[in-house]
Motif scaffolding. Structure first.
Motif, PDB file in Angstrom:
ATOM      1  N   GLY A   1       2.411   2.653   4.982  1.00 18.26           N
ATOM      2  CA  GLY A   1       2.217   1.409   4.250  1.00 18.26           C
ATOM      3  C   GLY A   1       1.250   0.440   4.902  1.00 18.26           C
ATOM      4  O   GLY A   1       1.281  -0.757   4.638  1.00 18.26           O
ATOM      5  N   ARG A   2       0.371   0.955   5.764  1.00 11.63           N
ATOM      6  CA  ARG A   2      -0.630   0.094   6.413  1.00 11.63           C
ATOM      7  C   ARG A   2      -1.845   0.940   6.796  1.00 11.63           C
ATOM      8  O   ARG A   2      -1.782   2.167   6.809  1.00 11.63           O
TER       9      ARG A   2
ATOM     10  N   PHE B   1       0.839  -1.202   0.000  1.00  9.93           N
ATOM     11  CA  PHE B   1       0.000   0.000   0.000  1.00  9.93           C
ATOM     12  C   PHE B   1       0.870   1.247   0.000  1.00  9.93           C
ATOM     13  O   PHE B   1       1.774   1.383   0.821  1.00  9.93           O
ATOM     14  N   ARG B   2       0.575   2.170  -0.938  1.00 19.43           N
ATOM     15  CA  ARG B   2       1.342   3.413  -1.072  1.00 19.43           C
ATOM     16  C   ARG B   2       0.467   4.650  -0.909  1.00 19.43           C
ATOM     17  O   ARG B   2       0.835   5.738  -1.318  1.00 19.43           O
ATOM     18  N   GLY B   3      -0.729   4.477  -0.378  1.00 22.34           N
ATOM     19  CA  GLY B   3      -1.622   5.616  -0.218  1.00 22.34           C
ATOM     20  C   GLY B   3      -2.669   5.663  -1.308  1.00 22.34           C
ATOM     21  O   GLY B   3      -2.820   4.728  -2.098  1.00 22.34           O
TER      22      GLY B   3
ATOM     23  N   GLU C   1      -8.900  12.122   4.587  1.00 14.24           N
ATOM     24  CA  GLU C   1      -7.784  12.348   3.660  1.00 14.24           C
ATOM     25  C   GLU C   1      -6.447  12.392   4.392  1.00 14.24           C
ATOM     26  O   GLU C   1      -5.448  11.853   3.908  1.00 14.24           O
ATOM     27  N   GLY C   2      -6.427  13.021   5.551  1.00 19.10           N
ATOM     28  CA  GLY C   2      -5.187  13.049   6.339  1.00 19.10           C
ATOM     29  C   GLY C   2      -4.777  11.654   6.773  1.00 19.10           C
ATOM     30  O   GLY C   2      -3.596  11.288   6.701  1.00 19.10           O
ATOM     31  N   ALA C   3      -5.754  10.874   7.199  1.00 16.41           N
ATOM     32  CA  ALA C   3      -5.470   9.503   7.615  1.00 16.41           C
ATOM     33  C   ALA C   3      -4.976   8.672   6.435  1.00 16.41           C
ATOM     34  O   ALA C   3      -4.057   7.858   6.572  1.00 16.41           O
ATOM     35  N   MET C   4      -5.564   8.887   5.263  1.00 13.95           N
ATOM     36  CA  MET C   4      -5.162   8.138   4.073  1.00 13.95           C
ATOM     37  C   MET C   4      -3.729   8.503   3.676  1.00 13.95           C
ATOM     38  O   MET C   4      -2.935   7.617   3.337  1.00 13.95           O
ATOM     39  N   ALA C   5      -3.405   9.777   3.737  1.00 18.49           N
ATOM     40  CA  ALA C   5      -2.038  10.208   3.402  1.00 18.49           C
ATOM     41  C   ALA C   5      -1.030   9.592   4.376  1.00 18.49           C
ATOM     42  O   ALA C   5       0.008   9.060   3.966  1.00 18.49           O
TER      43      ALA C   5
END
Length: 196
Positions: free
Chosen positions: A177-178, A107-109, A167-171
């Protein structure tokens, strides 16, 4: 992955789009050349231009496919959701599902935001990404609005905050990577909604 024999083989269009999706996510759009995409897809270079007018067209198709992929995850979560709170959580859970997908190199975002960061201002691809993010916020506003009833301005403001949280959490999850940050964001969102 080999398709079961009862399914028709993928078209050149789909093979190109699948190859591009994997390569764009793994290596970035700028670093991925047409020759690499064609080789991975196992098609002739002419096939690419028979199916896409340009690399920019392929990129826009990739971004639209990522958006459609997320919508399917959201719709699956929505089917299991109970009440407005559950529907808000369906948005967060769909992001978690996306983060927990079995990516080739991890996972890279958010693939949409990663792509947007590479594209120039005014690019069609950035418009696709912005449309996705606006739709996510609109879904949150709709579900929060169902909770708040006669307070549309407050619902929109809270949805805006939830979208920023997401969005902040996703970034951050992409950097790590998790998906842990996304789980934490869902917990924070739950606390915010319970405080209403």
């Amino acid at each position: 992955m080999t398709k079961p024999s009862n399914q028709e083989p993928q078209s050149a269009h789909d093979r190109l789009l699948d190859a591009a999706a994997t390569l764009f996510y793994n290596d970035g759009i700028t670093a991925t050349g047409i020759d690499t995409i064609v080789k991975r897809a196992g098609v002739a270079k002419k096939s690419l231009y028979n199916n896409f007018s340009s690399k920019a067209d392929l990129v826009a198709s990739y971004l639209e496919a990522r958006h459609a992929e997320w919508l399917k995850l959201y719709e699956a979560r929505l089917r299991d959701a109970t009440g407005p709170h559950g529907r808000v959580m369906a948005v967060f859970l769909a992001y978690e599902d996306h983060a927990e997908h079995a990516y080739e190199r991890g996972f890279r975002g958010c693939g949409l935001l990663n792509a947007a960061a590479e594209l120039p201002a005014g690019d069609t691809g950035r418009t696709v990404v912005r449309g996705h993010k606006e739709q996510v916020e609109a879904l949150l506003a709709q579900h929060v609005g169902d909770m708040l009833g006669d307070e549309p301005q407050r619902a929109n403001q809270l949805a805006h905050h939830l979208a920023f949280l997401l969005e902040g959490a996703m970034a951050r999850a992409g950097l790590e990577g998790r998906s842990d940050c996304l789980h934490q964001a869902r917990d924070i969102a739950t606390a915010m909604l319970e405080a209403l």
